[in-house]
Design a protein around this motif. Structure first.
Motif, mmCIF file in Angstrom:
data_model
loop_
_atom_site.group_PDB
_atom_site.id
_atom_site.type_symbol
_atom_site.label_atom_id
_atom_site.label_comp_id
_atom_site.label_asym_id
_atom_site.label_seq_id
_atom_site.Cartn_x
_atom_site.Cartn_y
_atom_site.Cartn_z
ATOM 1 N N VAL A 29 94.338 93.798 80.086
ATOM 2 C CA VAL A 29 92.973 94.302 79.903
ATOM 3 C C VAL A 29 92.675 94.481 78.421
ATOM 4 O O VAL A 29 91.592 94.117 77.935
ATOM 5 C CB VAL A 29 92.786 95.626 80.667
ATOM 6 C CG1 VAL A 29 91.457 96.286 80.278
ATOM 7 C CG2 VAL A 29 92.836 95.391 82.166
ATOM 8 N N ALA A 30 93.640 95.029 77.664
ATOM 9 C CA ALA A 30 93.439 95.236 76.232
ATOM 10 C C ALA A 30 93.248 93.914 75.506
ATOM 11 O O ALA A 30 92.408 93.799 74.599
ATOM 12 C CB ALA A 30 94.629 95.991 75.646
ATOM 13 N N THR A 31 94.009 92.901 75.909
ATOM 14 C CA THR A 31 93.895 91.582 75.281
ATOM 15 C C THR A 31 92.529 90.975 75.555
ATOM 16 O O THR A 31 91.875 90.436 74.648
ATOM 17 C CB THR A 31 95.001 90.651 75.807
ATOM 18 O OG1 THR A 31 96.279 91.210 75.505
ATOM 19 C CG2 THR A 31 94.889 89.272 75.171
ATOM 20 N N VAL A 32 92.086 91.071 76.797
ATOM 21 C CA VAL A 32 90.773 90.533 77.153
ATOM 22 C C VAL A 32 89.672 91.243 76.369
ATOM 23 O O VAL A 32 88.750 90.613 75.836
ATOM 24 C CB VAL A 32 90.529 90.656 78.669
ATOM 25 C CG1 VAL A 32 89.070 90.337 79.006
ATOM 26 C CG2 VAL A 32 91.458 89.732 79.430
ATOM 27 N N LEU A 33 89.781 92.554 76.265
ATOM 28 C CA LEU A 33 88.776 93.319 75.526
ATOM 29 C C LEU A 33 88.776 92.962 74.045
ATOM 30 O O LEU A 33 87.717 92.861 73.414
ATOM 31 C CB LEU A 33 89.012 94.817 75.713
ATOM 32 C CG LEU A 33 88.731 95.376 77.107
ATOM 33 C CD1 LEU A 33 89.120 96.843 77.175
ATOM 34 C CD2 LEU A 33 87.258 95.199 77.471
ATOM 35 N N LEU A 34 89.976 92.755 73.480
ATOM 36 C CA LEU A 34 90.081 92.375 72.069
ATOM 37 C C LEU A 34 89.430 91.026 71.824
ATOM 38 O O LEU A 34 88.630 90.869 70.880
ATOM 39 C CB LEU A 34 91.554 92.326 71.653
ATOM 40 C CG LEU A 34 91.850 91.769 70.249
ATOM 41 C CD1 LEU A 34 91.244 92.667 69.180
ATOM 42 C CD2 LEU A 34 93.353 91.612 70.043
ATOM 43 N N VAL A 35 89.752 90.057 72.662
ATOM 44 C CA VAL A 35 89.200 88.711 72.496
ATOM 45 C C VAL A 35 87.685 88.724 72.686
ATOM 46 O O VAL A 35 86.935 88.157 71.879
ATOM 47 C CB VAL A 35 89.865 87.726 73.476
ATOM 48 C CG1 VAL A 35 89.170 86.373 73.440
ATOM 49 C CG2 VAL A 35 91.344 87.573 73.146
ATOM 50 N N ALA A 36 87.235 89.397 73.742
ATOM 51 C CA ALA A 36 85.800 89.452 74.010
ATOM 52 C C ALA A 36 85.060 90.184 72.896
ATOM 53 O O ALA A 36 83.980 89.757 72.462
ATOM 54 C CB ALA A 36 85.548 90.137 75.352
ATOM 55 N N GLY A 37 85.651 91.262 72.419
ATOM 56 C CA GLY A 37 85.000 92.031 71.357
ATOM 57 C C GLY A 37 84.903 91.254 70.064
ATOM 58 O O GLY A 37 83.850 91.256 69.400
ATOM 59 N N ALA A 38 85.980 90.568 69.682
ATOM 60 C CA ALA A 38 85.971 89.773 68.453
ATOM 61 C C ALA A 38 84.938 88.665 68.536
ATOM 62 O O ALA A 38 84.190 88.410 67.578
ATOM 63 C CB ALA A 38 87.354 89.189 68.203
ATOM 64 N N ASN A 39 84.860 88.006 69.688
ATOM 65 C CA ASN A 39 83.885 86.940 69.847
ATOM 66 C C ASN A 39 82.460 87.481 69.773
ATOM 67 O O ASN A 39 81.585 86.873 69.145
ATOM 68 C CB ASN A 39 84.111 86.221 71.174
ATOM 69 C CG ASN A 39 85.164 85.143 71.087
ATOM 70 O OD1 ASN A 39 84.838 83.969 70.947
ATOM 71 N ND2 ASN A 39 86.431 85.514 71.135
ATOM 72 N N ALA A 40 82.225 88.630 70.386
ATOM 73 C CA ALA A 40 80.888 89.211 70.370
ATOM 74 C C ALA A 40 80.462 89.557 68.954
ATOM 75 O O ALA A 40 79.316 89.308 68.552
ATOM 76 C CB ALA A 40 80.855 90.454 71.252
ATOM 77 N N VAL A 41 81.376 90.121 68.176
ATOM 78 C CA VAL A 41 81.050 90.503 66.799
ATOM 79 C C VAL A 41 80.716 89.272 65.964
ATOM 80 O O VAL A 41 79.688 89.222 65.269
ATOM 81 C CB VAL A 41 82.222 91.275 66.156
ATOM 82 C CG1 VAL A 41 82.019 91.423 64.651
ATOM 83 C CG2 VAL A 41 82.369 92.648 66.799
#
Length: 219
Positions: A14-26
């Motif tokens: 879950v943390a990995t998915v959130l990190l990847v999704a967050g970086a892409n969104a930014v």
């Protein structure tokens, strides 16, 4: 697998998915308004930065980088940029991206004095940071595929450039860019050092940056 191990694995995933999704969104959010596929929509800039990609041993360009060069030359001929900066890898004598890109630009009609080569563009961060520190570029258009453009422009702005992005006709693969944006956001945040060199201002003569005469492949 025990319940505790399964819980740890689930948390990590879950943390990995959130990190990847967050970086892409930014990255996408803060560059979306700076990207276009239409040259006429761009503000005039000093230079087009063309990141390197596959060049065959005989010096011919792969499809991806060929489109980048063609798009950049069209931008130059339209008067939206004054110079072309071909930035790629020349880590091996038989792998010379910048010279092959330069030769293609010259063959397409670009004036020799307007085409610069950067042989230490080992990745996008190196290309854009060296554009600022070595070539004294202040405003630029990064020419690349739509998938790679958000990361490239985000890095260029982190490097101190007033940067925009012009996308090529080829959208390019998106899968690997999802992960590449995580690394790119890290580089944009930490701004690691890059290879230096003598300053060759972009408003000078591009031929001062050439390592060898046009038409020679390899070292």
């Amino acid at each position: 697998m025990t319940a505790r191990v399964a819980a740890v694995v689930a948390v990590v995933l879950v943390a990995t998915v959130l990190l990847v999704a967050g970086a892409n969104a930014v990255v996408v959010h803060r560059t979306d308004h700076l990207l276009t596929a239409r040259a006429e929509a761009l503000r005039p800039a000093q230079a087009a930065i063309v990141p390197g990609s596959l060049v065959r041993p005989d010096g011919t360009l792969g499809a991806v980088v060929r489109l980048r060069v063609e798009t950049a030359v069209a931008l130059y001929r339209a008067g939206r940029v004054q110079k072309l900066l071909m930035s790629g890898d020349h880590g091996r004598p038989d792998d010379n991206e910048p010279d092959a890109m330069r030769d293609a630009a010259l063959a397409a009609g670009a004036a020799p004095e307007d085409v610069f080569t950067d042989y230490a563009g080992f990745d996008t961060w190196h290309s854009v940071r060296r554009a600022r520190t070595v070539f004294a570029v202040t405003s630029a258009v990064v020419v690349t595929e739509a998938a790679a453009a958000p990361r490239a422009v985000d890095l260029a702005r982190a490097a101190g450039l007033d940067a925009q992005g012009l996308t090529t006709r080829d959208g390019g693969p998106t899968g690997r860019e999802v992960l590449a944006r995580v690394r790119g956001l890290g580089q944009a945040t930490l701004r690691p050092d890059v290879v230096g060199g003598p300053v060759l201002p972009i408003d000078g003569d591009g031929r001062t940056s050439w390592a060898r005469a046009p038409g020679r492949v390899g070292g």
